[in-house]
Design an enzyme around this catalytic site. Structure first.
Site, short mmCIF file in Angstrom:
data_model
loop_
_atom_site.label_atom_id
_atom_site.label_comp_id
_atom_site.label_asym_id
_atom_site.label_seq_id
_atom_site.Cartn_x
_atom_site.Cartn_y
_atom_site.Cartn_z
N SER A 180 40.57 35.21 41.68
CA SER A 180 41.37 34.72 40.55
C SER A 180 40.75 35.07 39.19
O SER A 180 40.57 36.23 38.92
CB SER A 180 41.76 33.27 40.69
OG SER A 180 42.60 33.15 41.84
N HIS A 221 37.44 31.12 25.43
CA HIS A 221 37.87 31.25 24.03
C HIS A 221 36.95 30.37 23.19
O HIS A 221 36.67 29.23 23.58
CB HIS A 221 39.32 30.78 23.85
CG HIS A 221 40.30 31.54 24.69
ND1 HIS A 221 40.65 32.84 24.44
CD2 HIS A 221 40.97 31.19 25.81
CE1 HIS A 221 41.52 33.25 25.34
NE2 HIS A 221 41.73 32.26 26.20
N CYS A 239 40.27 30.63 44.11
CA CYS A 239 40.60 30.27 45.49
C CYS A 239 39.36 30.55 46.35
O CYS A 239 39.47 30.76 47.55
CB CYS A 239 41.82 31.04 45.97
SG CYS A 239 41.84 32.79 45.56
#
Lengths: 125, 125
Positions: free
Chosen positions: B72, B77, B92
């Site tokens: 994934s 940020h 996952c």
């Protein structure tokens, strides 16, 4: 004061195999970003190879796509063998742009049901 | 049956300007992925230019970094003018790997307070 909002979209019943293709997702994200009045910095995607096992029934592998935006990011992960697609939108852009973007994604992904979770980010201190 | 878990980390009081640099985040994500026993597919980052206004007090612009994983993704940020960093881990992969990864990120980011939100994805139908 928040720094933005995460909107988590979980789509179920996405039987269309086309919607588990990485190249389609690059196109959809490019269009979604225009719809949402956002600014693309970079886009990347990956197509996972198909795995032949009982659950996948010969379906292709899933796709992952990611758009880095001036206003944060959008990510997509798909699981064709589960008919599920999960999209994260994290933005510090306008609320009206976000609504348009989410409406666009909902319209573009053929699904049976979906959930939306909104989480304000960087809020508490 | 879920498809994975989103872990949303919001760090407050991140005064260290170094931790708002995109090149540092590429390094930290590469190390975090090893710690979490995950597999990197692609990494990208962007340094925003500094904006001279009252709030930023001459500080540099924020950074964005994104790692696309076989399991994934991780996104970062930063907002130096608000001393805030927001990290999303969507995996996952194994629960033990995820715990190690989160512990690593918490140790690497000097902060005063933080919040963690865990959301199971693709769960309901």
């Amino acid at each position: 004061m928040t720094v933005g909002v995460s909107v988590l979209l979980d789509f179920f019943g996405v039987q269309s195999l086309e919607h588990h293709r990485a190249d389609l997702w690059e196109e959809l994200l490019e269009r979604a970003i225009v719809v949402g009045n956002l600014t693309m910095l970079q886009i990347a995607s990956h197509q996972f190879p198909g795995v032949i096992h009982q659950e996948s029934q010969g379906k292709p592998g899933g796709a992952t796509a990611f758009a880095l935006l001036a206003e944060s990011h959008i990510s997509v992960h798909t699981w064709p063998e589960k008919a599920k697609i999960v999209i994260d939108v994290f933005t510090c852009g306008s609320e009206s742009g976000l609504t348009s973007l989410i409406d666009y994604l909902k319209a573009q992904v053929p699904h049976t049901t979906m959930t939306i979770t909104r989480i304000l980010r960087g809020e508490k201190e």
